[in-house]
Design a protein around this motif. Structure first.
Motif, PDB file in Angstrom:
ATOM      1  N   PHE A  62       5.253   2.005  11.639  1.00 30.83           N
ATOM      2  CA  PHE A  62       6.054   2.075  10.412  1.00 30.83           C
ATOM      3  C   PHE A  62       6.765   3.431  10.318  1.00 30.83           C
ATOM      4  CE2 PHE A  62       6.771   3.008   5.963  1.00 30.83           C
ATOM      5  CZ  PHE A  62       7.158   1.802   5.426  1.00 30.83           C
ATOM      6  N   PHE A  63       6.101   4.481  10.815  1.00 31.69           N
ATOM      7  CA  PHE A  63       6.679   5.823  10.759  1.00 31.69           C
ATOM      8  C   PHE A  63       7.306   6.231  12.088  1.00 31.69           C
ATOM      9  CE2 PHE A  63       3.141   5.661   7.753  1.00 31.69           C
ATOM     10  CZ  PHE A  63       3.762   6.064   6.571  1.00 31.69           C
ATOM     11  N   SER A  64       6.594   6.018  13.181  1.00 30.24           N
ATOM     12  CA  SER A  64       7.049   6.542  14.474  1.00 30.24           C
ATOM     13  C   SER A  64       8.224   5.768  15.063  1.00 30.24           C
ATOM     14  CB  SER A  64       5.884   6.547  15.472  1.00 30.24           C
ATOM     15  OG  SER A  64       5.350   5.237  15.639  1.00 30.24           O
ATOM     16  N   SER A  65       8.366   4.509  14.715  1.00 29.72           N
ATOM     17  CA  SER A  65       9.438   3.713  15.313  1.00 29.72           C
ATOM     18  C   SER A  65      10.790   3.945  14.653  1.00 29.72           C
ATOM     19  CB  SER A  65       9.085   2.221  15.248  1.00 29.72           C
ATOM     20  OG  SER A  65       7.924   1.952  15.989  1.00 29.72           O
ATOM     21  N   ASN A  66      10.799   4.351  13.409  1.00 32.96           N
ATOM     22  CA  ASN A  66      12.052   4.529  12.668  1.00 32.96           C
ATOM     23  C   ASN A  66      12.508   5.986  12.717  1.00 32.96           C
ATOM     24  OD1 ASN A  66      12.186   1.766  11.696  1.00 32.96           O
ATOM     25  ND2 ASN A  66      10.479   2.325  10.350  1.00 32.96           N
ATOM     26  N   TYR A 112       4.514  16.492  -0.602  1.00 32.64           N
ATOM     27  CA  TYR A 112       3.664  15.292  -0.615  1.00 32.64           C
ATOM     28  C   TYR A 112       4.174  14.244   0.380  1.00 32.64           C
ATOM     29  CZ  TYR A 112       1.367  11.111  -2.542  1.00 32.64           C
ATOM     30  OH  TYR A 112       0.648   9.949  -2.704  1.00 32.64           O
ATOM     31  N   MET A 113       5.492  14.003   0.364  1.00 34.51           N
ATOM     32  CA  MET A 113       6.054  12.987   1.251  1.00 34.51           C
ATOM     33  C   MET A 113       6.039  13.443   2.699  1.00 34.51           C
ATOM     34  SD  MET A 113       6.506  10.503  -0.645  1.00 34.51           S
ATOM     35  CE  MET A 113       7.076   9.528   0.742  1.00 34.51           C
ATOM     36  N   LEU A 114       6.201  14.753   2.927  1.00 39.15           N
ATOM     37  CA  LEU A 114       6.120  15.272   4.297  1.00 39.15           C
ATOM     38  C   LEU A 114       4.733  15.029   4.872  1.00 39.15           C
ATOM     39  CD1 LEU A 114       7.458  16.859   6.601  1.00 39.15           C
ATOM     40  CD2 LEU A 114       6.645  18.963   5.506  1.00 39.15           C
ATOM     41  N   CYS A 115       3.716  15.303   4.066  1.00 40.62           N
ATOM     42  CA  CYS A 115       2.338  15.043   4.501  1.00 40.62           C
ATOM     43  C   CYS A 115       2.111  13.544   4.729  1.00 40.62           C
ATOM     44  CB  CYS A 115       1.352  15.576   3.468  1.00 40.62           C
ATOM     45  SG  CYS A 115       1.354  17.385   3.284  1.00 40.62           S
ATOM     46  N   PHE A 129       1.073  12.311   8.378  1.00 41.95           N
ATOM     47  CA  PHE A 129      -0.245  11.677   8.529  1.00 41.95           C
ATOM     48  C   PHE A 129      -0.096  10.285   9.128  1.00 41.95           C
ATOM     49  CE2 PHE A 129      -3.852   9.205   6.822  1.00 41.95           C
ATOM     50  CZ  PHE A 129      -4.897   9.950   7.349  1.00 41.95           C
ATOM     51  N   GLY A 130       0.889   9.523   8.640  1.00 43.22           N
ATOM     52  CA  GLY A 130       1.112   8.186   9.187  1.00 43.22           C
ATOM     53  C   GLY A 130       1.512   8.227  10.642  1.00 43.22           C
ATOM     54  N   SER A 131       2.335   9.223  11.011  1.00 38.35           N
ATOM     55  CA  SER A 131       2.761   9.348  12.410  1.00 38.35           C
ATOM     56  C   SER A 131       1.614   9.760  13.305  1.00 38.35           C
ATOM     57  CB  SER A 131       3.893  10.377  12.503  1.00 38.35           C
ATOM     58  OG  SER A 131       5.016   9.970  11.737  1.00 38.35           O
ATOM     59  N   PHE A 174       0.831  -1.209   0.000  1.00 41.13           N
ATOM     60  CA  PHE A 174       0.000   0.000   0.000  1.00 41.13           C
ATOM     61  C   PHE A 174       0.861   1.253   0.000  1.00 41.13           C
ATOM     62  CE2 PHE A 174      -2.101   3.360   2.482  1.00 41.13           C
ATOM     63  CZ  PHE A 174      -3.196   3.594   1.660  1.00 41.13           C
ATOM     64  N   PHE A 175       1.895   1.291   0.850  1.00 42.27           N
ATOM     65  CA  PHE A 175       2.760   2.472   0.927  1.00 42.27           C
ATOM     66  C   PHE A 175       3.525   2.678  -0.385  1.00 42.27           C
ATOM     67  CE2 PHE A 175       2.920   1.657   5.755  1.00 42.27           C
ATOM     68  CZ  PHE A 175       1.802   2.446   5.949  1.00 42.27           C
ATOM     69  N   THR A 176       3.892   1.581  -1.024  1.00 44.65           N
ATOM     70  CA  THR A 176       4.574   1.700  -2.319  1.00 44.65           C
ATOM     71  C   THR A 176       3.674   2.383  -3.349  1.00 44.65           C
ATOM     72  OG1 THR A 176       5.879  -0.297  -1.906  1.00 44.65           O
ATOM     73  CG2 THR A 176       5.673   0.415  -4.196  1.00 44.65           C
ATOM     74  N   TRP A 177       2.441   1.953  -3.390  1.00 43.63           N
ATOM     75  CA  TRP A 177       1.489   2.558  -4.327  1.00 43.63           C
ATOM     76  C   TRP A 177       1.269   4.036  -4.014  1.00 43.63           C
ATOM     77  CZ3 TRP A 177      -2.492  -2.033  -4.380  1.00 43.63           C
ATOM     78  CH2 TRP A 177      -2.111  -2.949  -5.386  1.00 43.63           C
ATOM     79  N   VAL A 178       1.201   4.381  -2.725  1.00 46.20           N
ATOM     80  CA  VAL A 178       0.983   5.778  -2.335  1.00 46.20           C
ATOM     81  C   VAL A 178       2.136   6.656  -2.829  1.00 46.20           C
ATOM     82  CG1 VAL A 178       0.822   7.366  -0.383  1.00 46.20           C
ATOM     83  CG2 VAL A 178      -0.460   5.231  -0.356  1.00 46.20           C
TER      84      VAL A 178
END
Length: 535
Positions: free
Chosen positions: A73-77, A58-61, A65-67, A5-9
């Motif tokens: 996936f976002f907050s741990s790394n 776009y990538m910042l958003c 948003f994920g965090s 899903f993240f790849t497609w996004v």
């Protein structure tokens, strides 16, 4: 499923970039911008920077948003690692779009290919590439697959997902740890393609006016100055033969409209000859020439999503207009071309009628007060009202600049041109103002009469009595046209002859007209081709 899903996004950016580049190529907007002074270097730098900034936002958003949703996936790394990875990939993605746009020329085709690539990349990454990562496939094969940008992206997202699983995380200090699975670095190759728009004798006796014009040019070439806007000498364009066909001169002696304008605006390199604009050689000083040049191409090259006002603001800035001077120039252009009132100026160009688009193209060519303007059939496809509005604007504009106008309409040539040249098969046949040419190649009245077929001979006899030097130029179903030398006949005698004829037989219609530029053109073309046939 998360990595897929993240790849497609992330890949959704790729079709946007590719279709935007191909759109400008398909609509020839890149050529239009170049003709108004935007060089290749600044264009590609601005375009690259724009898409990089758009992608970064776009990538910042995406990460924020994920965090905010609390996804590990976002907050741990480590965020700096994520942003560095995404930044490197975004540059790669933009470069790939630049490369592919060089091979595509249709927006719909580009969109289909881009979206197929997006979905195929995600599916292949999930069901093929990921299996290779988890199996004992050799490292060399993995690296080879990562040379494809989509798989490089998938590998990075896969590692982020693996690191965040089971309470883990990706930090700078453990990147080199062999147990983390990140000792093998992802390899990315940046492909940057700077796209450029490519571009794909018989002796004849010259007339006195052409010889005189040539001698004048030869004198001017001895010391080119800005006193003469354009000076061309023996400018030629030769296209080599292909597939067994012989080569061909598109421009002989001076020009054939399209090739001439292409050479004068720097899109095509002349095969031979010389040309100067404001004293500057088109071979060596085109950048300086662009700053003082305007172009109205034969076809309207406009962004459908921009308004008329936005078009003029953009091209005005390319001509170094700023602030109040830019605003004033835009409003004056819109008013002169009748695009200011009724909200027309702020309507998208894609919603304009054909006449409005044509007027906007002329306004663009005149913005910034260029000293040399090329107009290629500016009134093509316009209704009479729009055409008269356009002609008035051109008449007003030509007072303090040189306008080179090509047209197939003799009416337009007579209405707008102070001097005109007639070209046949790429050769200059005559040059002068409209009155001179009509006097030199006209010298006749055109007499037309329509009767029944039974009285055609009677009409011929009547004309022969008026002047034995009459020349029949048209005959069809009772309608005949004759050229009557002006020195042989008087208009009063023609009217008297017609009145006598009406008493002897039925005359359905008749007319008498002076020589027009269209008659001059036909006569000159006929003489030139007859000479070529004899040669």
């Amino acid at each position: 499923m998360g990595v897929l899903f993240f790849t497609w996004v992330v890949l959704q950016l790729f079709p946007v970039i590719l279709t935007s580049l191909v759109y400008e190529k398909q609509q020839k907007l890149r050529i239009m911008m170049k003709m108004h002074g935007l060089g290749d270097g600044p264009y590609w730098l601005i375009t690259y920077g724009y898409f990089l900034a758009l992608s970064a936002i776009y990538m910042l958003c995406f990460v924020m948003f994920g965090s905010s949703l609390g996804l590990k996936f976002f907050s741990s790394n480590d965020y700096t690692i994520q942003f560095l990875f995404y930044f490197i990939y975004l540059n790669l993605q933009i470069s790939m779009a630049f490369l592919l746009s060089s091979f595509l020329s249709d927006v719909k085709t580009a969109a289909v290919i881009a979206y197929l690539g997006v979905f195929a990349t995600g599916l292949l990454g999930s069901y093929l590439f990921e299996k290779f990562l988890e199996s004992s496939v050799s490292r060399g094969w993995i690296i080879c697959m990562e040379l494809y940008p989509g798989f490089a992206l998938y590998r990075g997202l896969y590692e982020f997902g693996q690191s965040s699983s089971f309470g883990g995380s990706m930090q700078w200090q453990n990147l080199s740890d062999s147990d983390s699975g990140m000792k093998e670095k992802t390899t990315c190759i940046t492909n940057l393609s700077i796209q450029r728009q490519g571009s794909k004798a018989s002796a004849q006796m010259e007339k006195a006016d052409v010889i005189q014009e040539r001698e004048k040019v030869q004198q001017l070439l001895l010391e080119p100055t800005i006193n003469h806007a354009i000076v061309c000498d023996d400018l030629k364009k030769f296209y080599p033969g292909r597939d067994g066909n012989p080569g061909k001169f598109a421009v002989k002696e001076m020009f054939l409209a399209v090739s001439f304008i292409s050479m004068m605006i720097g899109l095509t390199e002349p095969s031979s000859g010389a040309a100067y604009v404001q004293g500057q050689d088109i071979r060596t000083h085109m950048k300086a020439i662009y700053t003082n040049m305007g172009v109205c191409p034969q076809h309207d090259l406009l962004w459908e999503s921009l308004t008329g006002r936005e078009h003029l603001l953009f091209y005005g800035r390319l001509k170094n207009l700023q602030g109040s001077a830019l605003t004033k120039a835009v409003e004056e252009s819109l008013k002169v071309l009748n695009l200011f009132y009724g909200g027309v100026a702020d309507k998208q160009a894609g919603k304009y009628s054909g006449g409005m688009k044509r007027r906007l193209s002329v306004a663009i060519s005149l913005i910034g007060d260029p000293k040399v303007v090329y107009m290629d059939e500016p009134s093509t496809g316009l209704d009479p009202a729009s055409r008269n509005c356009l002609w008035n604007a051109i008449r007003l504009a030509k007072q303090d600049r040189a306008i080179i106008l090509t047209t197939h309409s003799m009416e337009e040539a007579e209405a707008l041109c102070d001097r005109l040249g007639i070209f046949v098969d790429g050769r200059l046949q005559c040059v002068g103002n409209p009155k001179e040419l009509k006097g030199r190649y006209g010298g006749t009245y055109v007499f037309t009469m329509t009767t029944s077929s039974d009285h055609e001979k009677d009409v011929e006899n009547m004309v022969q009595r008026l002047t034995p030097n009459a020349n029949k130029i048209y005959h069809l179903s009772g309608t005949q046209k004759f050229e009557l030398p002006k020195e042989d006949v008087k208009i009063a005698n023609i009217f008297q002859a017609v009145e006598v004829a009406k008493r002897n037989f039925t005359v359905f219609a008749w007319g008498l007209s002076d020589t027009t530029l269209e008659d001059v053109f036909i006569k000159v073309a006929r003489e030139a081709r007859a000479f070529d046939t004899l040669s």
